[in-house]
Design an enzyme around this catalytic site. Structure first.
Site, short mmCIF file in Angstrom:
data_model
loop_
_atom_site.label_atom_id
_atom_site.label_comp_id
_atom_site.label_asym_id
_atom_site.label_seq_id
_atom_site.Cartn_x
_atom_site.Cartn_y
_atom_site.Cartn_z
N ASN A 11 22.45 -2.17 16.11
CA ASN A 11 21.33 -1.35 15.51
C ASN A 11 21.84 0.43 15.22
OD1 ASN A 11 21.66 -0.69 17.94
ND2 ASN A 11 18.45 -0.55 18.23
N CYS A 12 23.21 1.06 15.79
CA CYS A 12 23.01 1.81 15.56
C CYS A 12 24.13 2.33 13.92
CB CYS A 12 25.06 1.74 16.74
SG CYS A 12 25.43 3.65 16.64
N ASP A 13 23.68 3.13 13.06
CA ASP A 13 24.24 3.49 11.80
C ASP A 13 25.56 4.14 12.11
OD1 ASP A 13 21.57 3.68 11.36
OD2 ASP A 13 21.33 5.34 11.21
#
Length: 116
Positions: A11-13
């Site tokens: 979920n890290c951009d």
């Protein structure tokens, strides 16, 4: 060619940008999620030896800010392996391993140079 592995958190951009770049460039890679897949002491130690703790530890992260002063002091004195294993979100993301080279972070021009 060696297998490329991208390490990070799904979920890290920045990890999402790196994955998108790799897919758009047609790079065959495996994704390894720190949280769900875990990390071995041997792997993290190899990264520390290759990249150094200054490059690997994300001191701007919420995780870093939530550490105790004693934990931060421990890291500042170079005893960072156990801290990274205990708090993998302290690792700057993504870490990419092409089999020949290990880099941390994502910049499109660096990836272009790495894969072309």
């Amino acid at each position: 060619m060696a297998t490329t592995t991208l390490y990070g958190i799904k979920n890290c951009d920045t990890v999402k940008k790196a994955r998108r770049w790799l897919e758009d460039a047609g790079v065959n890679y495996a994704f390894h999620d720190f949280r769900s897949d875990g990390l071995s002491a041997e792997l993290v130690q190899a990264w520390l030896e290759t990249l150094g703790s200054a490059a690997l530890v994300n001191k701007r992260s919420t995780t870093w800010k939530n550490l105790t002063d004693a934990q931060k002091q421990q890291a500042e004195q170079g005893d960072v392996l156990n801290l990274l294993l205990e708090h993998p979100t302290l690792i700057k993301r993504p870490v990419i391993d092409t089999g020949n080279q290990v880099q941390v972070g994502f910049k499109a021009d660096q990836y272009a140079e790495l894969f072309h």
